[in-house]
Design a protein around this motif. Structure first.
Motif, short mmCIF file in Angstrom:
data_model
loop_
_atom_site.label_atom_id
_atom_site.label_comp_id
_atom_site.label_asym_id
_atom_site.label_seq_id
_atom_site.Cartn_x
_atom_site.Cartn_y
_atom_site.Cartn_z
N GLY A 52 -29.36 1.06 -24.35
CA GLY A 52 -30.37 0.94 -23.31
C GLY A 52 -31.55 0.09 -23.75
O GLY A 52 -32.06 -0.74 -22.99
N LEU A 53 -31.99 0.28 -24.99
CA LEU A 53 -33.09 -0.52 -25.51
C LEU A 53 -32.71 -2.00 -25.62
O LEU A 53 -33.51 -2.88 -25.30
CB LEU A 53 -33.54 0.02 -26.87
CG LEU A 53 -34.26 1.36 -26.84
CD1 LEU A 53 -34.38 1.94 -28.26
CD2 LEU A 53 -35.63 1.21 -26.20
N ARG A 68 -35.16 -5.14 -26.25
CA ARG A 68 -35.78 -4.70 -27.50
C ARG A 68 -34.86 -4.99 -28.67
O ARG A 68 -33.65 -5.09 -28.53
CB ARG A 68 -36.08 -3.20 -27.45
CG ARG A 68 -37.00 -2.81 -26.33
CD ARG A 68 -38.30 -3.62 -26.40
NE ARG A 68 -39.29 -3.12 -25.50
CZ ARG A 68 -40.35 -2.45 -25.88
NH1 ARG A 68 -40.58 -2.21 -27.13
NH2 ARG A 68 -41.20 -2.01 -24.98
N ARG A 69 -35.46 -5.11 -29.85
CA ARG A 69 -34.69 -5.31 -31.09
C ARG A 69 -34.49 -3.94 -31.73
O ARG A 69 -35.46 -3.20 -31.94
CB ARG A 69 -35.45 -6.24 -32.02
CG ARG A 69 -35.56 -7.66 -31.45
CD ARG A 69 -36.44 -8.49 -32.30
NE ARG A 69 -37.78 -7.87 -32.30
CZ ARG A 69 -38.91 -8.54 -32.26
NH1 ARG A 69 -38.91 -9.84 -32.25
NH2 ARG A 69 -40.07 -7.91 -32.26
N VAL A 70 -33.23 -3.62 -32.04
CA VAL A 70 -32.87 -2.27 -32.47
C VAL A 70 -32.00 -2.33 -33.72
O VAL A 70 -31.11 -3.17 -33.82
CB VAL A 70 -32.10 -1.53 -31.35
CG1 VAL A 70 -31.70 -0.14 -31.79
CG2 VAL A 70 -32.92 -1.48 -30.08
N ILE A 94 -33.04 3.56 -34.89
CA ILE A 94 -32.34 4.74 -34.40
C ILE A 94 -31.60 5.35 -35.59
O ILE A 94 -30.83 4.67 -36.26
CB ILE A 94 -31.32 4.37 -33.29
CG1 ILE A 94 -31.96 3.56 -32.17
CG2 ILE A 94 -30.61 5.62 -32.78
CD1 ILE A 94 -32.96 4.29 -31.33
N ALA A 111 -32.83 -3.68 -22.45
CA ALA A 111 -34.23 -3.89 -22.04
C ALA A 111 -34.90 -4.98 -22.87
O ALA A 111 -36.10 -5.19 -22.74
CB ALA A 111 -35.01 -2.57 -22.16
N VAL A 166 -28.94 5.33 -26.59
CA VAL A 166 -30.35 4.93 -26.63
C VAL A 166 -30.46 3.49 -27.10
O VAL A 166 -31.19 2.67 -26.51
CB VAL A 166 -31.17 5.88 -27.53
CG1 VAL A 166 -32.57 5.34 -27.76
CG2 VAL A 166 -31.23 7.27 -26.91
N ALA A 167 -29.74 3.14 -28.16
CA ALA A 167 -29.78 1.78 -28.68
C ALA A 167 -29.31 0.77 -27.63
O ALA A 167 -29.92 -0.28 -27.44
CB ALA A 167 -28.92 1.67 -29.94
N GLN A 214 -37.86 -5.36 -36.28
CA GLN A 214 -37.20 -4.56 -35.25
C GLN A 214 -38.25 -3.77 -34.48
O GLN A 214 -39.28 -3.41 -35.03
CB GLN A 214 -36.19 -3.60 -35.89
CG GLN A 214 -35.07 -4.28 -36.63
CD GLN A 214 -34.21 -5.12 -35.72
OE1 GLN A 214 -33.68 -4.62 -34.74
NE2 GLN A 214 -34.08 -6.38 -36.03
N ASP A 215 -37.96 -3.51 -33.22
CA ASP A 215 -38.85 -2.69 -32.41
C ASP A 215 -38.56 -1.21 -32.59
O ASP A 215 -39.47 -0.38 -32.51
CB ASP A 215 -38.71 -3.05 -30.92
CG ASP A 215 -39.12 -4.48 -30.62
OD1 ASP A 215 -40.15 -4.92 -31.17
OD2 ASP A 215 -38.41 -5.15 -29.84
N PHE A 216 -37.28 -0.88 -32.81
CA PHE A 216 -36.87 0.52 -32.91
C PHE A 216 -35.86 0.70 -34.02
O PHE A 216 -35.01 -0.17 -34.25
CB PHE A 216 -36.23 1.01 -31.60
CG PHE A 216 -37.20 1.12 -30.46
CD1 PHE A 216 -37.89 2.30 -30.24
CD2 PHE A 216 -37.41 0.04 -29.63
CE1 PHE A 216 -38.79 2.39 -29.20
CE2 PHE A 216 -38.31 0.12 -28.58
CZ PHE A 216 -39.01 1.30 -28.36
#
Length: 83
Positions: free
Chosen positions: A20-21, A26-28, A7, A24, A17-18, A3-5
């Motif tokens: 939006g990511l 990203r893996r969350v 939360i 974009a 936030v998740a 995962q990139d982020f």
């Protein structure tokens, strides 16, 4: 799975936030407490309203009003997001 982020907290802010990511690319991963955890999202019940908001703070009142106008389009977008 990488995962990139990560939360911590699946309330309004954490999920925003998740989302939006994810949009974009990203893996969350979102970690959240139980359904009975006391937090702002639960206390507010997810309501957005403009009455009485921003007394003495016109910028906040304007932001609240703009958010309520943007809600229908955002809700429609969320309806199309797969689980």
């Amino acid at each position: 799975m990488r995962q990139d982020f990560l939360i911590i907290g699946g309330g309004v802010v954490g999920m925003a936030v998740a989302y939006g990511l994810l949009r974009a690319g990203r893996r969350v991963t979102v970690l959240d407490g139980s359904d009975d955890t006391l937090r702002a999202s639960r206390g507010n019940a997810g309501l957005t309203w403009v009455q009485g908001k921003g007394a003495g703070m016109p910028a906040y009142a304007e932001l609240s009003f703009e958010a309520s106008l943007a809600w229908p389009e955002f809700a429609a977008e969320l309806e199309g997001v797969p689980d």
